[in-house]
Scaffold this motif. Structure first.
Motif, PDB file in Angstrom:
ATOM      1  N   ASP A 469      22.607  20.311   8.408  1.00 54.36           N
ATOM      2  CA  ASP A 469      24.003  20.778   8.591  1.00 54.36           C
ATOM      3  C   ASP A 469      23.631  22.039   9.224  1.00 54.36           C
ATOM      4  OD1 ASP A 469      23.187  22.186   6.575  1.00 54.36           O
ATOM      5  OD2 ASP A 469      24.947  21.826   5.228  1.00 54.36           O
ATOM      6  N   TRP A 470      22.703  22.851   9.315  1.00 58.40           N
ATOM      7  CA  TRP A 470      22.652  24.332   9.888  1.00 58.40           C
ATOM      8  C   TRP A 470      21.976  24.085  11.318  1.00 58.40           C
ATOM      9  CZ3 TRP A 470      17.568  24.003  10.932  1.00 58.40           C
ATOM     10  CH2 TRP A 470      16.737  23.572  10.006  1.00 58.40           C
ATOM     11  N   ALA A 471      21.596  22.926  11.544  1.00 61.10           N
ATOM     12  CA  ALA A 471      20.996  22.772  12.946  1.00 61.10           C
ATOM     13  C   ALA A 471      22.126  22.711  14.176  1.00 61.10           C
ATOM     14  CB  ALA A 471      20.094  21.668  13.047  1.00 61.10           C
ATOM     15  N   ALA A 472      21.890  23.189  15.450  1.00 63.46           N
ATOM     16  CA  ALA A 472      22.782  22.741  16.615  1.00 63.46           C
ATOM     17  C   ALA A 472      21.809  22.416  17.649  1.00 63.46           C
ATOM     18  CB  ALA A 472      23.301  24.235  16.746  1.00 63.46           C
ATOM     19  N   ASN A 473      22.720  21.601  18.677  1.00 60.67           N
ATOM     20  CA  ASN A 473      22.014  20.927  19.713  1.00 60.67           C
ATOM     21  C   ASN A 473      20.745  19.953  19.113  1.00 60.67           C
ATOM     22  OD1 ASN A 473      23.961  22.300  21.238  1.00 60.67           O
ATOM     23  ND2 ASN A 473      22.655  24.212  21.230  1.00 60.67           N
ATOM     24  N   TYR A 474      20.758  19.449  18.121  1.00 57.46           N
ATOM     25  CA  TYR A 474      19.718  18.585  17.854  1.00 57.46           C
ATOM     26  C   TYR A 474      19.454  17.434  18.807  1.00 57.46           C
ATOM     27  CZ  TYR A 474      16.765  16.318  14.243  1.00 57.46           C
ATOM     28  OH  TYR A 474      15.703  15.861  13.312  1.00 57.46           O
ATOM     29  N   THR A 475      18.303  17.662  19.229  1.00 57.35           N
ATOM     30  CA  THR A 475      17.903  16.450  20.495  1.00 57.35           C
ATOM     31  C   THR A 475      16.472  15.824  19.837  1.00 57.35           C
ATOM     32  OG1 THR A 475      16.659  18.273  21.792  1.00 57.35           O
ATOM     33  CG2 THR A 475      19.127  17.731  22.325  1.00 57.35           C
ATOM     34  N   VAL A 476      16.318  14.744  20.175  1.00 56.06           N
ATOM     35  CA  VAL A 476      15.104  13.870  19.919  1.00 56.06           C
ATOM     36  C   VAL A 476      14.581  13.265  21.328  1.00 56.06           C
ATOM     37  CG1 VAL A 476      13.719  12.002  18.832  1.00 56.06           C
ATOM     38  CG2 VAL A 476      15.478  13.645  17.665  1.00 56.06           C
ATOM     39  N   THR A 477      13.461  13.447  21.888  1.00 57.98           N
ATOM     40  CA  THR A 477      12.954  12.500  22.884  1.00 57.98           C
ATOM     41  C   THR A 477      11.607  11.897  22.343  1.00 57.98           C
ATOM     42  OG1 THR A 477      11.490  14.113  23.631  1.00 57.98           O
ATOM     43  CG2 THR A 477      13.514  14.482  24.494  1.00 57.98           C
ATOM     44  N   ILE A 478      11.475  10.608  22.842  1.00 61.54           N
ATOM     45  CA  ILE A 478      10.321   9.663  22.622  1.00 61.54           C
ATOM     46  C   ILE A 478       9.712   9.424  23.867  1.00 61.54           C
ATOM     47  CG2 ILE A 478       9.583   7.528  21.420  1.00 61.54           C
ATOM     48  CD1 ILE A 478      11.979   7.512  19.807  1.00 61.54           C
TER      49      ILE A 478
END
Length: 613
Positions: A469-478
């Motif tokens: 909940d403290w993370a901002a702009n959470y992105t994932v790439t594969i």
């Protein structure tokens, strides 16, 4: 990679020991299965290599391997003991040593626990007594409590080694408890045998459940049921009925936090064994009350060792807040709830506690431990034998089983740490395969993470990430392809995975300000990622001036890493210069993780006064 500073020779020794080839553990399994199977199961085998790993190894080197075994055994070899509760330390050590050995496979630790276990069992009396009191004082004060930790330690050792002498010693101690307490003529009332309205003695519930699991002897299950009934009598703490009626832990017994949480662990173990939903519901009520009303921002609870009224969270030295044993049992409570439910909110609380109050309690230089760990003022870290000196290593030893594993059939990453892990998973078509994952990151310095996925064969299955909940702009790439943004606390990625597929995770950790609430109105604290930050008089020469002038409200602060400027004696690599600029004022000060501040016995402070514009 960011990690604690260690002399090169010591670092080489730790790494060498961590990878030493030794005989594998026996891993003896219970003979009675639980009716409620865990939703979260730790990974089969893992190796960490970042900040968490550093604390685990330092805990082994500076605390577990340096225990004074003669002192731990003295109360048994020469009864009575010098402390009324001195008998608890052997069981606590065995629990922590077993968990740590499963992770490090260090032969020195194995030899030490073997020696202590052998000498410990030799002190048991023929009737099964394994306490440190003289006969005239049996079953008073902390005698049942000590037997609780005896059974915990012995069963932990048995689960690792399969040593039947340890199991037999635990059985003899349990049999003595069963003969001594109950409702039959001549038996004693368990609630009256110790302190805190039956909370201390009643916490033997969990070990009794485990004795039933490992032996199948129904008398231990019957005794567990007796404990529940005894709690509800006039002399008892009324744990279940109190929570059901009031919904507040302050209405249970005398609100003693460590002992009550210890009872909660037993309730959850009984629920897993029997599946009686009433008990899980009561424990979830307790968790909700603590997390909402009685939890410090650093992931601990209690002041003067008791739960206080709603939002009353004093944090100075004289407030005796954050007892180390309470921090540990709160982590254990969340760990059990995580296992039972698989819900990521419990991993969130584990993360909060581990990165803040747990690590703050143990000095990274000498392994000494704070009985209480205040947010305001010096941390009184001592190597004197106390309950907390033995408890804090227990929670640190549990960390490897909290990082990653399976929620249901899906591999799930709950805490961010570099390392490698191997687990067995089930694919979408029901086939069981092996999965090896390699994690690279310098978290918590940054939010950049890289995971390489190596299934034993290409297959469709899910990989889950807990989204903090403290993370901002959470992105994932594969493999370079951006994935949809997460919609909840658990990001599920299901696809056909092939060897060397790569997952890249990135998130920002913006500086957050936390209001001081009821106990600290007009104060704020700073948080970055999972870590609560603090000022320290060693790092900031203007420490006293800062506390007088205060920080300004409504100002955007700039956070700049200054780890290269840390003193050479400082253990840790994280610190930031916090700067604010206004038309008439240019002021900056240094912040470091609360877990690191005060390590040299210096003044440190989390809550900072708000003054000015």
């Amino acid at each position: 990679m960011k990690k604690y500073c260690l002399f090169p020779a010591l670092l080489f020794l730790l790494l060498q020991q961590a990878t030493a080839a030794v005989d594998p553990a026996t891993n003896t399994q219970p003979v009675i299965p639980d009716r409620v199977q865990d939703r979260f199961i730790p990974a089969d085998a893992g190796r960490l290599s970042g900040l968490l790993n550093s604390h685990i190894l330092l805990n082994q080197e500076k605390r577990l391997l340096l225990v004074d075994s003669a002192l731990l055994l003295s109360g048994f070899e020469h009864r009575p003991g010098s402390q009324k509760w001195i008998g608890e330390h052997v069981g606590k050590f065995l629990f922590a040593a077993v968990n740590t050995y499963r992770y490090t496979h260090d032969p020195r630790l194995k030899a030490l626990m073997d020696d202590i276990e052998r000498k410990y069992i030799a002190t048991q009396l023929p009737d099964g007594y394994l306490g440190t009191y003289l006969p005239k004082d049996y079953w008073s004060e902390w005698d049942v409590w000590v037997h609780k930790y005896a059974i915990i330690g012995l069963l932990s050792y048995y689960s690792l080694t399969g040593d039947h002498a340890a199991l037999e010693a635990a059985r003899k101690a349990g049999d003595l408890i069963c003969r001594t307490f109950g409702n039959a003529p001549g038996q004693l009332d368990l609630n009256k045998s110790g302190y805190h309205n039956g909370l201390a003695s009643g916490s033997i519930l969990g070990p009794m459940v485990d004795l039933y699991r490992y032996t199948g002897d129904p008398k231990y299950l019957a005794f567990a049921k007796y404990i529940f009934a005894d709690w509800e009598t006039e002399t008892g703490p009324k744990i279940i009925s109190g929570l059901e009626q009031y919904g507040k832990v302050t209405k249970v017994g005398n609100a003693k936090a460590y002992e009550m949480l210890s009872c909660f662990l037993g309730v959850l173990e009984f629920y897993k064994l029997t599946g009686e939903a009433r008990y899980l519901k009561a424990m979830q009520t307790a968790w909700q009350d603590i997390s909402k009303n009685r939890l410090y921002i650093t992931g601990t609870t209690s002041s003067h060792e008791h739960f206080q009224d709603d939002q009353v969270l004093p944090a100075a030295i004289d407030d005796k807040m954050g007892e180390g044993c309470v921090t540990v049992t709160w982590i254990q409570f969340n760990d059990l709830l995580l296992g039972i439910t698989g819900e990521p909110k419990y991993a969130t609380e584990i993360e909060r506690s581990v990165y803040n109050h747990l690590f703050a309690a143990e000095n990274p230089e000498n392994g000494c431990v704070s009985y209480y760990t205040p947010l305001q003022g010096a941390k009184p870290q001592l190597c004197k034998l106390t309950c907390c000196l033995s408890s804090v290593p227990r929670a640190i030893s549990m960390i490897p089983d909290m990082v990653w594993g399976r929620i249901g059939k899906e591999f799930s990453i709950l805490l961010y740490e570099p390392g490698e892990v191997t687990d067995s998973i089930v694919t979408a078509n029901g086939k069981k395969i092996s999965l090896h994952v390699v994690s690279s990151t310098d978290f918590p310095a940054t939010g950049n993470l890289d995971y390489k996925i190596h299934p034993s064969t290409p297959a469709r299955f899910a990989v889950n990430f807990r989204v903090p909940d403290w993370a901002a702009n959470y992105t994932v790439t594969i493999n370079g392809i951006k994935q949809p943004a997460p919609a909840g606390p658990l990001l599920k990625i299901e696809r056909i995975w092939k060897t060397s597929d790569r997952i890249t995770v990135h998130f920002d950790m913006p500086l957050r300000k936390i209001a001081g609430g009821t106990s600290y109105p007009g104060y704020i604290a700073f948080k970055r990622g999972p870590q609560i930050l603090a000022v320290d008089s060693v790092l900031d020469p203007e420490y006293k001036e800062l506390l007088q002038v205060g920080v300004a409200p409504g100002i955007i602060y700039n956070l700049t890493p200054v780890s290269s400027d840390l003193p050479p004696t400082w253990i840790g690599k994280q610190a930031w210069l916090l700067t604010r600029t206004t038309a008439d004022n240019n002021r900056s000060f240094v912040l470091a993780p609360f877990a690191d501040t005060g390590q040299q016995g210096t003044m440190q402070q989390v809550w900072l006064p708000v003054r000015g514009n």
